[in-house]
Design a protein around this motif. Structure first.
Motif, PDB file in Angstrom:
ATOM      1  N   GLY A   1       0.799  -1.184   0.000  1.00 12.06           N
ATOM      2  CA  GLY A   1       0.000   0.000   0.000  1.00 12.06           C
ATOM      3  C   GLY A   1       0.843   1.249   0.000  1.00 12.06           C
ATOM      4  N   GLU A   2       0.166   2.324  -0.089  1.00 13.79           N
ATOM      5  CA  GLU A   2       0.818   3.633  -0.103  1.00 13.79           C
ATOM      6  C   GLU A   2       0.388   4.436   1.114  1.00 13.79           C
ATOM      7  OE1 GLU A   2       3.087   4.878  -2.250  1.00 13.79           O
ATOM      8  OE2 GLU A   2       3.083   2.943  -3.259  1.00 13.79           O
ATOM      9  N   LEU A   3       1.204   5.399   1.493  1.00 15.43           N
ATOM     10  CA  LEU A   3       0.802   6.338   2.530  1.00 15.43           C
ATOM     11  C   LEU A   3      -0.254   7.269   1.956  1.00 15.43           C
ATOM     12  CD1 LEU A   3       4.254   7.404   4.004  1.00 15.43           C
ATOM     13  CD2 LEU A   3       2.522   6.011   5.116  1.00 15.43           C
ATOM     14  N   ARG A   4      -1.185   7.660   2.795  1.00 17.86           N
ATOM     15  CA  ARG A   4      -2.148   8.659   2.344  1.00 17.86           C
ATOM     16  C   ARG A   4      -1.408   9.963   2.084  1.00 17.86           C
ATOM     17  NH1 ARG A   4      -6.456   8.996   6.963  1.00 17.86           N
ATOM     18  NH2 ARG A   4      -4.513   9.623   7.943  1.00 17.86           N
ATOM     19  N   GLU A   5      -1.904  10.780   1.181  1.00 19.39           N
ATOM     20  CA  GLU A   5      -1.249  12.033   0.811  1.00 19.39           C
ATOM     21  C   GLU A   5      -0.985  12.908   2.034  1.00 19.39           C
ATOM     22  OE1 GLU A   5      -2.095  15.907  -1.999  1.00 19.39           O
ATOM     23  OE2 GLU A   5      -3.048  14.010  -2.542  1.00 19.39           O
ATOM     24  N   LEU A   6      -1.962  13.009   2.919  1.00 17.72           N
ATOM     25  CA  LEU A   6      -1.809  13.823   4.124  1.00 17.72           C
ATOM     26  C   LEU A   6      -0.685  13.289   5.012  1.00 17.72           C
ATOM     27  CD1 LEU A   6      -2.914  16.144   5.906  1.00 17.72           C
ATOM     28  CD2 LEU A   6      -4.424  14.451   6.950  1.00 17.72           C
ATOM     29  N   ASP A   7      -0.610  11.963   5.185  1.00 22.78           N
ATOM     30  CA  ASP A   7       0.443  11.370   6.006  1.00 22.78           C
ATOM     31  C   ASP A   7       1.815  11.554   5.363  1.00 22.78           C
ATOM     32  OD1 ASP A   7      -1.460  10.533   7.849  1.00 22.78           O
ATOM     33  OD2 ASP A   7      -1.713   8.585   6.872  1.00 22.78           O
ATOM     34  N   ALA A   8       1.907  11.380   4.058  1.00 22.59           N
ATOM     35  CA  ALA A   8       3.179  11.553   3.358  1.00 22.59           C
ATOM     36  C   ALA A   8       3.666  12.992   3.442  1.00 22.59           C
ATOM     37  CB  ALA A   8       3.044  11.124   1.896  1.00 22.59           C
ATOM     38  N   ALA A   9       2.750  13.934   3.486  1.00 24.70           N
ATOM     39  CA  ALA A   9       3.135  15.342   3.558  1.00 24.70           C
ATOM     40  C   ALA A   9       3.566  15.754   4.961  1.00 24.70           C
ATOM     41  CB  ALA A   9       1.975  16.231   3.099  1.00 24.70           C
ATOM     42  N   HIS A  10       3.049  15.083   5.992  1.00 23.93           N
ATOM     43  CA  HIS A  10       3.283  15.541   7.364  1.00 23.93           C
ATOM     44  C   HIS A  10       4.030  14.536   8.232  1.00 23.93           C
ATOM     45  CE1 HIS A  10       0.963  19.124   6.671  1.00 23.93           C
ATOM     46  NE2 HIS A  10       0.052  18.377   6.067  1.00 23.93           N
ATOM     47  N   PHE A  11       4.717  13.577   7.614  1.00 22.62           N
ATOM     48  CA  PHE A  11       5.488  12.621   8.408  1.00 22.62           C
ATOM     49  C   PHE A  11       6.682  13.330   9.046  1.00 22.62           C
ATOM     50  CE2 PHE A  11       8.158  12.813   4.758  1.00 22.62           C
ATOM     51  CZ  PHE A  11       9.406  12.383   5.167  1.00 22.62           C
ATOM     52  N   CYS A  12       7.202  12.783  10.129  1.00 20.40           N
ATOM     53  CA  CYS A  12       8.359  13.378  10.816  1.00 20.40           C
ATOM     54  C   CYS A  12       9.627  12.542  10.662  1.00 20.40           C
ATOM     55  CB  CYS A  12       8.061  13.547  12.299  1.00 20.40           C
ATOM     56  SG  CYS A  12       6.784  14.771  12.630  1.00 20.40           S
ATOM     57  N   ALA A  13       9.470  11.223  10.513  1.00 21.02           N
ATOM     58  CA  ALA A  13      10.624  10.337  10.444  1.00 21.02           C
ATOM     59  C   ALA A  13      10.259   9.101   9.632  1.00 21.02           C
ATOM     60  CB  ALA A  13      11.062   9.936  11.846  1.00 21.02           C
ATOM     61  N   ALA A  14      11.297   8.411   9.154  1.00 21.63           N
ATOM     62  CA  ALA A  14      11.069   7.198   8.370  1.00 21.63           C
ATOM     63  C   ALA A  14      12.271   6.275   8.514  1.00 21.63           C
ATOM     64  CB  ALA A  14      10.840   7.540   6.897  1.00 21.63           C
ATOM     65  N   GLY A  15      12.025   5.012   8.232  1.00 22.48           N
ATOM     66  CA  GLY A  15      13.095   4.027   8.301  1.00 22.48           C
ATOM     67  C   GLY A  15      12.735   2.806   7.488  1.00 22.48           C
ATOM     68  N   ALA A  16      13.560   1.781   7.633  1.00 25.88           N
ATOM     69  CA  ALA A  16      13.319   0.561   6.870  1.00 25.88           C
ATOM     70  C   ALA A  16      13.630  -0.667   7.704  1.00 25.88           C
ATOM     71  CB  ALA A  16      14.155   0.541   5.594  1.00 25.88           C
ATOM     72  N   LEU A  17      12.828  -1.683   7.503  1.00 22.97           N
ATOM     73  CA  LEU A  17      13.122  -3.013   8.016  1.00 22.97           C
ATOM     74  C   LEU A  17      13.885  -3.684   6.884  1.00 22.97           C
ATOM     75  CD1 LEU A  17      10.654  -5.519   9.668  1.00 22.97           C
ATOM     76  CD2 LEU A  17      12.568  -6.189   8.224  1.00 22.97           C
ATOM     77  N   LEU A  18      15.203  -3.759   7.038  1.00 24.52           N
ATOM     78  CA  LEU A  18      16.058  -4.406   6.047  1.00 24.52           C
ATOM     79  C   LEU A  18      16.198  -5.863   6.459  1.00 24.52           C
ATOM     80  CD1 LEU A  18      18.900  -1.729   5.780  1.00 24.52           C
ATOM     81  CD2 LEU A  18      16.839  -1.950   4.375  1.00 24.52           C
ATOM     82  N   TRP A  19      15.887  -6.778   5.537  1.00 26.16           N
ATOM     83  CA  TRP A  19      15.967  -8.189   5.867  1.00 26.16           C
ATOM     84  C   TRP A  19      16.709  -8.945   4.786  1.00 26.16           C
ATOM     85  CZ3 TRP A  19      13.547 -12.394   3.390  1.00 26.16           C
ATOM     86  CH2 TRP A  19      12.678 -12.052   2.355  1.00 26.16           C
ATOM     87  N   HIS A  20      17.178 -10.135   5.159  1.00 25.24           N
ATOM     88  CA  HIS A  20      17.911 -10.994   4.228  1.00 25.24           C
ATOM     89  C   HIS A  20      17.809 -12.419   4.722  1.00 25.24           C
ATOM     90  CE1 HIS A  20      21.511 -11.422   6.931  1.00 25.24           C
ATOM     91  NE2 HIS A  20      20.940 -10.364   7.456  1.00 25.24           N
TER      92      HIS A  20
END
Length: 138
Positions: A1-20
């Motif tokens: 899925g995608e972030l809603r436009e409002l959430d994508a515009a007002h997010f404060c931080a982001a990261g990733a679950l990197l797996w292998h």
């Protein structure tokens, strides 16, 4: 899925679950081990961090933070994949944090070993609280 436009515009931080997957097929994920004070123990978190400017997208922040927290050793292929199309797997509305999922490719199979070979924190100039990056069972 995608972030809603409002959430994508007002997010404060982001990261990733990197797996292998390691030999034998066991899935593992990378975690940043951080120490945030003398009295608190080390805490493990997903790789990620704060937005540097309002122009950054959630995926751009996740890719940049993963690259920085791996001591700039994350492959350019992984960086591009996170920035270009990693799917959001979690959205925390209270903290406005977006977390993306990315499977590391063969070029990053030895990423934790390469980070460990630095002989200290992966990127002390970027994050003085980051002690190391670990690969743990998923």
């Amino acid at each position: 899925g995608e972030l809603r436009e409002l959430d994508a515009a007002h997010f404060c931080a982001a990261g990733a679950l990197l797996w292998h997957e390691v030999s034998g097929g066991e899935p593992r994920m990378l975690l940043a081990v951080e120490r945030r004070g003398e009295t608190t123990g080390a805490k493990a978190n997903f790789l990620g961090g704060k937005r540097d400017s309002w122009a950054e997208t959630p995926r751009a922040v996740a890719a940049r933070e993963c690259w920085e927290e791996t001591g700039y050793l994350l492959s350019s292929a992984a960086h591009a994949a996170i920035e270009g199309g990693a799917r959001p797997v979690a959205w925390a509305p209270q903290s406005k944090f977006a977390l993306f999922l990315h499977e590391l490719g063969p070029e990053d199979a030895d990423l934790v070993a390469r980070i460990s070979a630095l002989g200290g924190p992966p990127n002390p100039l970027h994050d003085s609280t980051l002690e190391r990056v670990e690969s743990v069972p998923l």
